[in-house]
Scaffold this active site. Structure first.
Site, PDB file in Angstrom:
ATOM      1  N   ASP A  43       5.003 -13.583  73.538  1.00 60.86           N
ATOM      2  CA  ASP A  43       4.556 -13.389  72.162  1.00 60.86           C
ATOM      3  C   ASP A  43       3.235 -14.116  71.935  1.00 60.86           C
ATOM      4  O   ASP A  43       3.174 -15.346  72.035  1.00 60.86           O
ATOM      5  CB  ASP A  43       5.624 -13.932  71.207  1.00 60.86           C
ATOM      6  CG  ASP A  43       5.532 -13.338  69.820  1.00 60.86           C
ATOM      7  OD1 ASP A  43       4.404 -13.237  69.312  1.00 60.86           O
ATOM      8  OD2 ASP A  43       6.572 -12.964  69.257  1.00 60.86           O
ATOM      9  N   ASP A  44       2.185 -13.364  71.674  1.00 64.81           N
ATOM     10  CA  ASP A  44       0.856 -13.930  71.391  1.00 64.81           C
ATOM     11  C   ASP A  44       0.225 -14.605  72.605  1.00 64.81           C
ATOM     12  O   ASP A  44      -0.567 -15.549  72.446  1.00 64.81           O
ATOM     13  CB  ASP A  44       0.923 -14.968  70.257  1.00 64.81           C
ATOM     14  CG  ASP A  44       1.148 -14.369  68.884  1.00 64.81           C
ATOM     15  OD1 ASP A  44       1.361 -13.145  68.804  1.00 64.81           O
ATOM     16  OD2 ASP A  44       1.135 -15.131  67.909  1.00 64.81           O
ATOM     17  N   CYS A  81       2.194  -8.457  65.960  1.00 64.08           N
ATOM     18  CA  CYS A  81       3.447  -8.357  66.713  1.00 64.08           C
ATOM     19  C   CYS A  81       4.199  -7.048  66.526  1.00 64.08           C
ATOM     20  O   CYS A  81       4.405  -6.289  67.472  1.00 64.08           O
ATOM     21  CB  CYS A  81       4.371  -9.517  66.348  1.00 64.08           C
ATOM     22  SG  CYS A  81       3.661 -11.150  66.634  1.00 64.08           S
ATOM     23  N   ASP A  89       2.763  -9.000  73.585  1.00 64.07           N
ATOM     24  CA  ASP A  89       2.554  -8.009  72.523  1.00 64.07           C
ATOM     25  C   ASP A  89       1.102  -7.946  72.081  1.00 64.07           C
ATOM     26  O   ASP A  89       0.554  -6.877  71.827  1.00 64.07           O
ATOM     27  CB  ASP A  89       3.488  -8.250  71.334  1.00 64.07           C
ATOM     28  CG  ASP A  89       3.464  -9.689  70.825  1.00 64.07           C
ATOM     29  OD1 ASP A  89       2.663 -10.498  71.313  1.00 64.07           O
ATOM     30  OD2 ASP A  89       4.291 -10.003  69.936  1.00 64.07           O
ATOM     31  N   ASN A  90       0.441  -9.089  71.982  1.00 64.20           N
ATOM     32  CA  ASN A  90      -0.978  -9.128  71.614  1.00 64.20           C
ATOM     33  C   ASN A  90      -1.569 -10.431  72.134  1.00 64.20           C
ATOM     34  O   ASN A  90      -0.852 -11.303  72.630  1.00 64.20           O
ATOM     35  CB  ASN A  90      -1.172  -9.031  70.094  1.00 64.20           C
ATOM     36  CG  ASN A  90      -0.301  -9.991  69.312  1.00 64.20           C
ATOM     37  OD1 ASN A  90       0.718  -9.588  68.748  1.00 64.20           O
ATOM     38  ND2 ASN A  90      -0.672 -11.260  69.278  1.00 64.20           N
TER      39      ASN A  90
END
Length: 589
Positions: free
Chosen positions: A45-46, A81, A331-332
């Protein structure tokens, strides 16, 4: 009754965690059908690609980077997200899923359900094809202790989801297993709890290998910021974003490490467009805090790194590693200090949209890198092709070439573009900017080829940006005035003037802003139906100058917080192509 964690789900602090069942030796396993491969997918995540986080993950390097293929030009289409995850699991860009935010009314799990996507996404297709499908960790934002069963996410043989408002609390997580009620793990480290759950699901999957292959997704929150929610209801919440929290055993690591001091880190002059031009240069106290924030991100990733090692250890013990694809992504991306920005994401700049993708498995080249352009729209098609499941007509992406032979193709022959989009506001994380920047809606296109490297965007206030990233990789020098006109004295791009390049990019982005299916994959073919233009280099031929001078570009009516057609301005229509004496332009150019 007021909402409290105790009232809704109870506390389990002090309870022992023992979800794994122990793994068997290869000679103890049931007869395995090796004609259909298995997949393990770790989705962080991130996680950044440009701030060197992978360099601090020795097990990811050992098991994946050195044994697989790294895709250096892999992009998310929205640096946020929930929209990014929905794109990943549907193979469709956000303007086609209409999930464009992390919470209602424009996003989150309720929007995913309201768009009928719970019945039509990758886990459902996977189960229909006979795969056992397991998932632990974060699924979507706004998947909560209040709506987890309204309805349950479909498509899972076994699931153990993190739930809001506790998803991002590293030491106060809440999980919800299968059809059971949510359970709190207060005081236990979230990634370690998830690791045990992942190992348990792997045990379950192996026990049934004689009947079904498996797909296991593990989605930890690291290195996302820690988010503590103080007020919560379905319509109201107050959240505080602070630096990630590492496991106790990792607190001492990386004491002298700092955010990479690239040219675009806290630059002397503002860069970008829109509200970014008003950002002040960060003072030393701010920089020191952001370095601390960066170290906490790296520390929080150490438990993820150990999780990866634990999964590989078990796959080897099971004797199924040679028949299992292992995929690692996020996700990003993330920025810390670049363009004077506080920690966060949501921008279209490279730090936020260019994300890790590493794949290891049968037939995958070892210790290889490629600059083939790929995006999250391609992952669902890639998974289906790997598993022998027919592709779907509504995919906006296409399968990624994975074999050594496929990777030998010229890097711009597959696709050179990624369309990027965003709606709503951007939030600064950490203690120095706990606020939302409104009017952050934009459309952008990223092009990468051996001949050029470009980023072009149009904001909802109709300000424009163009960066020649061959000479300006940090995206510091916008080549355009706010109205989109070229600044004087700029160098040529791919042998043509800036205005000539912009006319092509504007037409390309105009097609992409509302594209579907083939139009997303082959946008130049919409502009050149004869098929004689496949890249920007093809489109830059001087014979097309008159045509592109006449094309409509992206123009917003107003800034909207979601995908509202009235705000989007004119949309692409094939009958808008220029004609002469009744003949389509491409027949007389």
């Amino acid at each position: 009754m007021g909402f409290t964690k105790t009232l809704l789900i109870g506390l389990s602090a002090g309870l022992s965690l023992n979800l794994g069942f122990g793994f068997a030796r290869a000679d103890q396993l049931p007869l395995v059908d090796k004609t259909r491969p298995n997949v393990v997918f770790v989705l962080t995540d991130d996680q950044d690609l440009h701030l060197d986080s992978l360099q601090y993950m020795p097990f990811v390097r050992k098991h994946l980077i050195e044994k697989g293929t790294s895709f250096n030009k892999h992009y998310c289409t929205t640096a946020l997200c929930c929209p990014s995850r929905v794109t990943l699991w549907t193979g469709r860009v956000p303007h086609n899923t209409n999930v464009t935010d992390v919470s209602p009314p424009y996003g989150g799990y309720p929007k995913f359900v309201n768009q009928s996507l719970n019945d039509n996404y990758f886990p459902v297709w996977l189960q229909q094809a006979g795969y056992n499908n397991y998932y632990t960790g974060k699924l979507f934002n706004a998947h909560t202790v209040l709506n987890y069963n309204d309805p349950y996410p479909r498509g899972y043989t076994g699931s153990d989801f993190l739930l809001d408002p506790f998803t991002y609390e590293f030491l106060n997580s809440t999980f919800q297993r299968n059809q059971e009620a949510p359970r709190s793990y207060e005081g236990e480290y979230s990634t370690d709890v998830m690791a045990e759950k992942a190992y348990g699901f792997l045990d379950d999957a192996v026990r049934d290998l004689e009947n079904s292959p498996f797909f296991l997704t593990v989605a930890p929150i690291g290195p996302h910021a820690n988010v503590h929610t103080t007020v919560y209801s379905e319509t109201n919440k107050t959240s505080v974003f602070t630096e990630p929290i590492p496991a106790k055993r990792h607190e001492h690591l990386f004491k002298d490490v700092k955010v990479p001091r690239t040219k675009n880190f806290n630059p002397d002059q503002p860069s970008g467009a829109n509200w970014l031009l008003d950002l002040p240069q960060q003072n030393q106290s701010n920089i020191d805090y952001n370095d601390h924030f960066y170290r906490q991100r790296l520390r929080s990733l150490q438990a993820v790194d150990e999780l990866v090692d634990g999964l590989f250890t078990r796959l080897e013990e099971y004797g199924i590693l040679e028949n299992t694809y292992f995929v690692y992504s996020s996700d990003n991306g993330y920025h810390i200090g670049q363009h004077r920005l506080q920690p966060g994401k949501a921008c279209g700049y490279e730090e936020d949209i260019n994300v890790p993708l590493i794949i290891r498995g049968p037939g995958i080249a070892e210790n290889q890198e490629t600059n083939i352009v790929t995006s999250h729209t391609d992952l669902a098609p890639t998974f289906l092709e790997l598993l022998g499941i027919p592709l779907r007509d509504d995919f906006d992406g296409r399968p990624i070439p994975l074999t050594a032979e496929g990777l030998k193709r010229p890097e711009n022959s597959r696709r050179e573009h990624v369309n990027v989009e965003f709606w709503g506001g951007a939030i600064g994380e950490g203690i120095y900017e706990p606020q939302v920047h409104p009017n952050h809606t934009y459309k952008a296109v990223r092009l990468s080829s051996p001949e050029y490297s470009l980023y072009y965007s149009v904001w909802c206030n109709n300000e424009h940006e163009l960066y020649d990233m061959t000479v300006d990789p940090g995206q510091l020098h916008n080549l355009l005035a706010a109205d989109g006109s070229p600044l004087e004295g700029e160098a040529l791009i791919a042998g043509r003037s800036v205005s000539s390049v912009v006319s092509r990019l504007d037409a390309l982005l105009f097609v992409l802003k509302s594209c579907k299916g083939d139009t997303c994959r082959e946008p130049w073919k919409q502009l050149h139906p004869a098929g004689n233009v496949e890249t920007l280099a093809d489109a830059l031929r001087t014979g097309y100058d008159e045509f592109y001078a006449e094309q409509t570009g992206v123009n917003f009516e107003y800034c909207a917080a979601g995908y509202i057609i009235d705000a989007e301005g004119p949309m692409w229509e094939t009958d808008s192509l220029m004609t002469r004496d009744g003949a389509p332009w491409y027949e007389w150019v």
